[in-house]
Design an enzyme around this catalytic site. Structure first.
Site, PDB file in Angstrom:
ATOM      1  N   ASP A 101       0.830  -1.182  -0.031  1.00  0.00           N
ATOM      2  CA  ASP A 101       0.019   0.104   0.110  1.00  0.00           C
ATOM      3  C   ASP A 101       0.782   1.234  -0.086  1.00  0.00           C
ATOM      4  O   ASP A 101       0.506   2.184   0.803  1.00  0.00           O
ATOM      5  CB  ASP A 101      -1.019   0.061   1.224  1.00  0.00           C
ATOM      6  CG  ASP A 101      -1.856  -1.336   1.261  1.00  0.00           C
ATOM      7  OD1 ASP A 101      -2.130  -1.746   0.106  1.00  0.00           O
ATOM      8  OD2 ASP A 101      -2.062  -1.893   2.197  1.00  0.00           O
TER       9      ASP A 101
ATOM     10  N   LYS B  26       1.931   1.775  -5.202  1.00  0.00           N
ATOM     11  CA  LYS B  26       2.329   1.312  -6.484  1.00  0.00           C
ATOM     12  C   LYS B  26       1.496   1.572  -7.521  1.00  0.00           C
ATOM     13  O   LYS B  26       1.757   1.626  -8.682  1.00  0.00           O
ATOM     14  CB  LYS B  26       2.580  -0.215  -6.357  1.00  0.00           C
ATOM     15  CG  LYS B  26       3.499  -0.747  -5.021  1.00  0.00           C
ATOM     16  CD  LYS B  26       3.787  -2.373  -5.056  1.00  0.00           C
ATOM     17  CE  LYS B  26       2.420  -2.614  -4.447  1.00  0.00           C
ATOM     18  NZ  LYS B  26       2.180  -2.127  -3.126  1.00  0.00           N
TER      19      LYS B  26
ATOM     20  N   GLY C 193      -4.813  -4.501  -3.586  1.00  0.00           N
ATOM     21  CA  GLY C 193      -5.497  -3.308  -3.744  1.00  0.00           C
ATOM     22  C   GLY C 193      -4.694  -2.070  -4.126  1.00  0.00           C
ATOM     23  O   GLY C 193      -4.063  -1.458  -3.193  1.00  0.00           O
ATOM     24  N   HIS C 194      -4.932  -1.838  -5.533  1.00  0.00           N
ATOM     25  CA  HIS C 194      -4.086  -0.602  -5.819  1.00  0.00           C
ATOM     26  C   HIS C 194      -5.227   0.472  -6.334  1.00  0.00           C
ATOM     27  O   HIS C 194      -6.212   0.117  -7.080  1.00  0.00           O
ATOM     28  CB  HIS C 194      -3.366  -0.871  -7.213  1.00  0.00           C
ATOM     29  CG  HIS C 194      -2.270  -1.906  -6.727  1.00  0.00           C
ATOM     30  ND1 HIS C 194      -1.435  -2.358  -7.700  1.00  0.00           N
ATOM     31  CD2 HIS C 194      -2.120  -2.694  -5.662  1.00  0.00           C
ATOM     32  CE1 HIS C 194      -0.582  -3.445  -7.140  1.00  0.00           C
ATOM     33  NE2 HIS C 194      -0.961  -3.420  -5.962  1.00  0.00           N
ATOM     34  N   THR C 195      -5.487   1.705  -5.337  1.00  0.00           N
ATOM     35  CA  THR C 195      -6.144   2.804  -5.663  1.00  0.00           C
ATOM     36  C   THR C 195      -5.675   3.786  -6.775  1.00  0.00           C
ATOM     37  O   THR C 195      -4.442   4.412  -6.511  1.00  0.00           O
ATOM     38  CB  THR C 195      -6.509   3.481  -4.540  1.00  0.00           C
ATOM     39  OG1 THR C 195      -7.110   2.622  -3.787  1.00  0.00           O
ATOM     40  CG2 THR C 195      -7.642   4.515  -4.730  1.00  0.00           C
TER      41      THR C 195
ATOM     42  N   GLN D 290       1.712  -6.473  -3.456  1.00  0.00           N
ATOM     43  CA  GLN D 290       2.474  -6.543  -2.177  1.00  0.00           C
ATOM     44  C   GLN D 290       3.820  -5.889  -1.964  1.00  0.00           C
ATOM     45  O   GLN D 290       3.876  -4.975  -2.729  1.00  0.00           O
ATOM     46  CB  GLN D 290       2.487  -8.103  -1.723  1.00  0.00           C
ATOM     47  CG  GLN D 290       1.071  -8.778  -1.309  1.00  0.00           C
ATOM     48  CD  GLN D 290       0.470  -9.318  -2.652  1.00  0.00           C
ATOM     49  OE1 GLN D 290       1.059  -9.779  -3.669  1.00  0.00           O
ATOM     50  NE2 GLN D 290      -0.693  -8.590  -2.896  1.00  0.00           N
TER      51      GLN D 290
ATOM     52  N   GLY E 269     -11.002  -3.290   3.686  1.00  0.00           N
ATOM     53  CA  GLY E 269     -11.392  -2.187   4.413  1.00  0.00           C
ATOM     54  C   GLY E 269     -10.729  -1.941   5.808  1.00  0.00           C
ATOM     55  O   GLY E 269     -11.375  -1.281   6.728  1.00  0.00           O
TER      56      GLY E 269
ATOM     57  N   LEU F 135       4.071  12.245   0.988  1.00  0.00           N
ATOM     58  CA  LEU F 135       4.730  13.094   1.816  1.00  0.00           C
ATOM     59  C   LEU F 135       3.666  14.239   2.526  1.00  0.00           C
ATOM     60  O   LEU F 135       3.954  14.656   3.532  1.00  0.00           O
ATOM     61  CB  LEU F 135       5.653  14.074   1.116  1.00  0.00           C
ATOM     62  CG  LEU F 135       6.818  14.942   1.986  1.00  0.00           C
ATOM     63  CD1 LEU F 135       7.581  14.384   2.690  1.00  0.00           C
ATOM     64  CD2 LEU F 135       7.625  15.818   0.988  1.00  0.00           C
TER      65      LEU F 135
HETATM   66  P1  GDP Z   1      -0.587   0.107  -3.671  1.00  0.00           P
HETATM   67  O1  GDP Z   1      -1.133  -1.078  -3.095  1.00  0.00           O
HETATM   68  O2  GDP Z   1       0.858   0.226  -3.522  1.00  0.00           O
HETATM   69  O3  GDP Z   1      -0.969   0.695  -4.937  1.00  0.00           O
HETATM   70  O4  GDP Z   1      -1.389   1.412  -2.752  1.00  0.00           O
HETATM   71  P2  GDP Z   1      -2.850   1.607  -2.287  1.00  0.00           P
HETATM   72  O5  GDP Z   1      -3.488   2.121  -3.386  1.00  0.00           O
HETATM   73  O6  GDP Z   1      -3.381   0.422  -1.437  1.00  0.00           O
HETATM   74  O7  GDP Z   1      -2.667   2.723  -1.198  1.00  0.00           O
HETATM   75  C1  GDP Z   1      -2.232   4.032  -1.414  1.00  0.00           C
HETATM   76  C2  GDP Z   1      -3.114   5.181  -1.425  1.00  0.00           C
HETATM   77  O8  GDP Z   1      -2.501   6.406  -1.156  1.00  0.00           O
HETATM   78  C3  GDP Z   1      -4.286   5.154  -2.555  1.00  0.00           C
HETATM   79  O9  GDP Z   1      -5.396   5.458  -2.010  1.00  0.00           O
HETATM   80  C4  GDP Z   1      -3.633   6.265  -3.391  1.00  0.00           C
HETATM   81  O10 GDP Z   1      -4.655   7.108  -4.012  1.00  0.00           O
HETATM   82  C5  GDP Z   1      -3.086   7.179  -2.181  1.00  0.00           C
HETATM   83  N1  GDP Z   1      -1.881   7.972  -2.672  1.00  0.00           N
HETATM   84  C6  GDP Z   1      -0.778   7.564  -3.537  1.00  0.00           C
HETATM   85  N2  GDP Z   1       0.322   8.253  -3.611  1.00  0.00           N
HETATM   86  C7  GDP Z   1      -0.330   9.422  -2.680  1.00  0.00           C
HETATM   87  C8  GDP Z   1       0.384  10.602  -2.128  1.00  0.00           C
HETATM   88  O11 GDP Z   1       1.495  10.986  -2.644  1.00  0.00           O
HETATM   89  N3  GDP Z   1      -0.395  11.367  -1.401  1.00  0.00           N
HETATM   90  C9  GDP Z   1      -1.407  10.966  -0.936  1.00  0.00           C
HETATM   91  N4  GDP Z   1      -2.200  11.742  -0.122  1.00  0.00           N
HETATM   92  N5  GDP Z   1      -2.019   9.936  -1.435  1.00  0.00           N
HETATM   93  C10 GDP Z   1      -1.638   9.117  -2.026  1.00  0.00           C
HETATM   94  P1  IMO Z   2      -0.981  -4.421  -2.202  1.00  0.00           P
HETATM   95  O1  IMO Z   2      -0.323  -4.787  -3.588  1.00  0.00           O
HETATM   96  C1  IMO Z   2      -0.827  -4.742   2.318  1.00  0.00           C
HETATM   97  C2  IMO Z   2      -1.084  -8.922   3.628  1.00  0.00           C
HETATM   98  C3  IMO Z   2      -2.214  -9.347   4.409  1.00  0.00           C
HETATM   99  C4  IMO Z   2      -1.524 -10.459   4.961  1.00  0.00           C
HETATM  100  C5  IMO Z   2      -0.543 -11.091   4.561  1.00  0.00           C
HETATM  101  C6  IMO Z   2      -1.156 -12.513   3.697  1.00  0.00           C
HETATM  102  O2  IMO Z   2      -2.100  -3.756  -2.017  1.00  0.00           O
HETATM  103  O3  IMO Z   2       0.301  -3.690  -1.605  1.00  0.00           O
HETATM  104  P2  IMO Z   2      -2.637 -13.086   1.742  1.00  0.00           P
HETATM  105  O4  IMO Z   2      -3.862 -12.922   1.604  1.00  0.00           O
HETATM  106  O5  IMO Z   2      -1.751 -12.649   0.811  1.00  0.00           O
HETATM  107  O6  IMO Z   2      -2.152 -14.518   1.953  1.00  0.00           O
HETATM  108  O7  IMO Z   2      -2.316 -12.272   3.359  1.00  0.00           O
HETATM  109  O8  IMO Z   2      -0.168 -10.013   3.728  1.00  0.00           O
HETATM  110  N1  IMO Z   2      -1.399  -8.357   2.332  1.00  0.00           N
HETATM  111  C7  IMO Z   2      -1.200  -7.211   2.098  1.00  0.00           C
HETATM  112  N2  IMO Z   2      -0.887  -5.762   2.717  1.00  0.00           N
HETATM  113  N3  IMO Z   2      -1.134  -4.662   0.776  1.00  0.00           N
HETATM  114  C8  IMO Z   2      -1.183  -5.745   0.081  1.00  0.00           C
HETATM  115  O9  IMO Z   2      -1.292  -5.614  -1.418  1.00  0.00           O
HETATM  116  C9  IMO Z   2      -1.271  -6.870   0.683  1.00  0.00           C
HETATM  117  N4  IMO Z   2      -1.581  -8.421   0.066  1.00  0.00           N
HETATM  118  C10 IMO Z   2      -1.454  -8.934   1.138  1.00  0.00           C
HETATM  119  O10 IMO Z   2      -2.845  -8.272   5.041  1.00  0.00           O
HETATM  120  O11 IMO Z   2      -1.282  -9.788   6.367  1.00  0.00           O
HETATM  121 MG    MG Z   3      -2.905  -1.707  -1.583  1.00  0.00          MG
END
Ligand code: GDP
Ligand code: IMO
Ligand code: MG
Length: 427
Positions: free
Chosen positions: A13, A16, A40-42, A223, A301, A331
């Protein structure tokens, strides 16, 4: 022929998805090489927000071909749900290519993931419950079902029968659940065949040819380094190779063809699920990071555990992945903190340890040694150059760059595509 890898440098998270999307318009292919719909990539584009789980973030860039590589585990129900959801919003998904060698998440593995966690009780991993671990276990046990098996009903049936012989014993005798019929599994999977067939290809051949033709391939990890099955905080990890090495095995692109490895790192740290996290906060600062950063899981969630930036971990990620660049994200979330601690080393059983401890026990016992930086209160979301940042923010960035083992080439100051400071071009 650039082949660029994007990996998470912490516990996931990091952003990426945003980083991949940022480069999407300039690359020919975006390949997801590990994990499944545990990710979960937003991605935020203008006033639209997309949450991607199984599909590569490149699906949102019209010119680019999204690829699900052989290293991914595919829940076919989720695949088509996600495709339909995007199509309904006007996103063209017709270019998607799926590896014939990718493994399929069968329903019994979703069940096993959930019941195993329940069975583990306080020793649980906190998985996403998507069947990821059991499906990778089947792959290693040579009991897995691959995408290509769906095109040969006899083989598919034989494989499901083989897998269920063991699984049904476990389900009924260990977990006291009902046994699963071969037909229900086979019928469900066969129901996807017609839609799936045109998407399936030999993706390593496709990508090799693309690189030979001087096209650009971006490999997007799910991950992160500390969740990698080999290099993460085992057993509190996912079950795939989320590091740069996994980009090769999970796509069929050989190591010598990788030209750049970009680590995405948050300006603080978060973790979802169980496992050690030395800089974790249990106080108002942790709450504030969670609120300011919207740190709630995109997939489940769940509220994310929050803590301060951990430099030994970033250095570890730089070493394990051979990072050429960092993208520092979020940041802006630190705006308003008067004083920002950064973990520079650990104390483990009375001794200072500068790197990631060798043993998991050591890491569980690690308490952070902090250095403190003065914060800033100005809104930084409009900054587009380093010089636009308040001096204290510049100092923070420079200090963590010096500690973290690779240069910081971009800085996120908001979730939007354009809310980014580019210091060095990433391609
Ligand atoms: P990922 O799994 O690595 O793709 O990351 P996630 O999408 O799970 O979580 C990153 C969250 O931070 C998302 O809701 C993005 O929209 C948000 N995000 C990414 N870069 C920035 C940033 O520089 N500032 C802020 N405030 N939010 C960001
Ligand atoms: P992104 O790509 C954060 C965590 C789970 C759990 C462990 C094992 O959005 O960064 P699993 O279901 O993979 O066997 O769970 O890994 N986990 C993540 N934590 N971001 C993720 O993906 C994750 N994918 C798995 O919470 O601790
Ligand atoms: Mg994520």
């Amino acid at each position: 022929m650039p082949a660029v890898v994007i990996v998470g440098a912490q516990w996931g998270d990091e952003g990426k998805g945003k980083a991949t999307d940022l480069l999407g318009s300039r690359v020919d292919y975006v390949v997801k090489f590990n994990g499944g719909n545990n990710a979960g990539h937003t991605v935020v584009i203008g006033d639209q927000k997309y949450a991607l789980h199984l599909l590569p973030s490149g699906i949102l860039s019209p010119g680019c071909t999204p690829v699900i590589g052989n290293g991914v585990v595919v829940d076919l129900g989720v695949l088509f749900e996600e495709i339909d959801g995007l199509e309904a919003r006007g996103i063209d998904t017709s270019k998607l290519v799926v590896s014939a060698n990718a493994h399929v998440i069968a329903d019994y593995n979703r069940t096993l993931d959930k019941v195993t966690e329940r069975f583990l009780g306080s020793r649980k991993i906190g998985t996403t419950g998507r069947g990821i671990g059991p499906t990778y276990a089947d792959k290693m046990n040579r009991l897995g079902v691959r995408v290509q098996d769906l095109f040969d009903e006899k083989i598919l049936r034989a494989k499901v029968e083989g897998a269920l012989e063991l699984k049904n014993q476990i389900l009924t005798k260990v977990y006291n659940r009902r046994s699963v019929e071969v037909d229900e599994v086979v019928d469900e999977l066969l129901g996807y065949v017609d839609r799936l067939r045109p998407m399936v290809a030999d993706t390593s051949l496709l990508l090799g040819d693309a690189l030979d033709a001087d096209q650009t391939v971006l490999l997007e990890a799910g991950q992160a380094t500390l969740l990698d099955v080999d290099h993460g905080t085992y057993p509190f990890v996912t079950s795939s190779s989320a590091t740069a090495g996994g980009a090769c095995t999970g796509s069929g692109i050989p190591p010598m063809r990788l030209t750049r490895v970009i680590g995405i790192v948050k300006a603080y740290a978060t973790r979802v699920g169980e496992g050690p996290f030395p800089t974790e906060l249990f106080d108002a600062d942790g709450e504030r990071l969670r609120d300011n950063g919207g740190e709630f899981g995109t997939t489940t969630g769940r509220p994310r555990r929050c803590g301060w930036y951990d430099a030994p971990i970033a250095r570890y990620a730089a070493r394990i992945n051979g990072l050429t660049d960092f993208v520092l994200t979020k940041l802006d979330v630190l705006t308003g903190f008067e004083r920002i601690p950064v973990c520079v080393a650990y104390e483990v059983d009375g001794e200072r340890v500068d790197e990631m401890p060798m043993t998991q026990t050591g890491f569980h016992h690690a308490t952070p040694i902090y250095e403190y930086f003065d914060g800033w209160s100005e809104d930084i979301s409009g900054a587009r150059a380093i010089e636009d940042l308040p001096v204290n923010a510049q100092r923070y960035v420079t200090a963590i760059e010096e500690m973290s083992g690779a240069r910081i080439s971009a800085i996120g100051v908001g979730p939007g595509r354009d809310e980014t400071i580019v210091v060095h071009d990433l391609l």
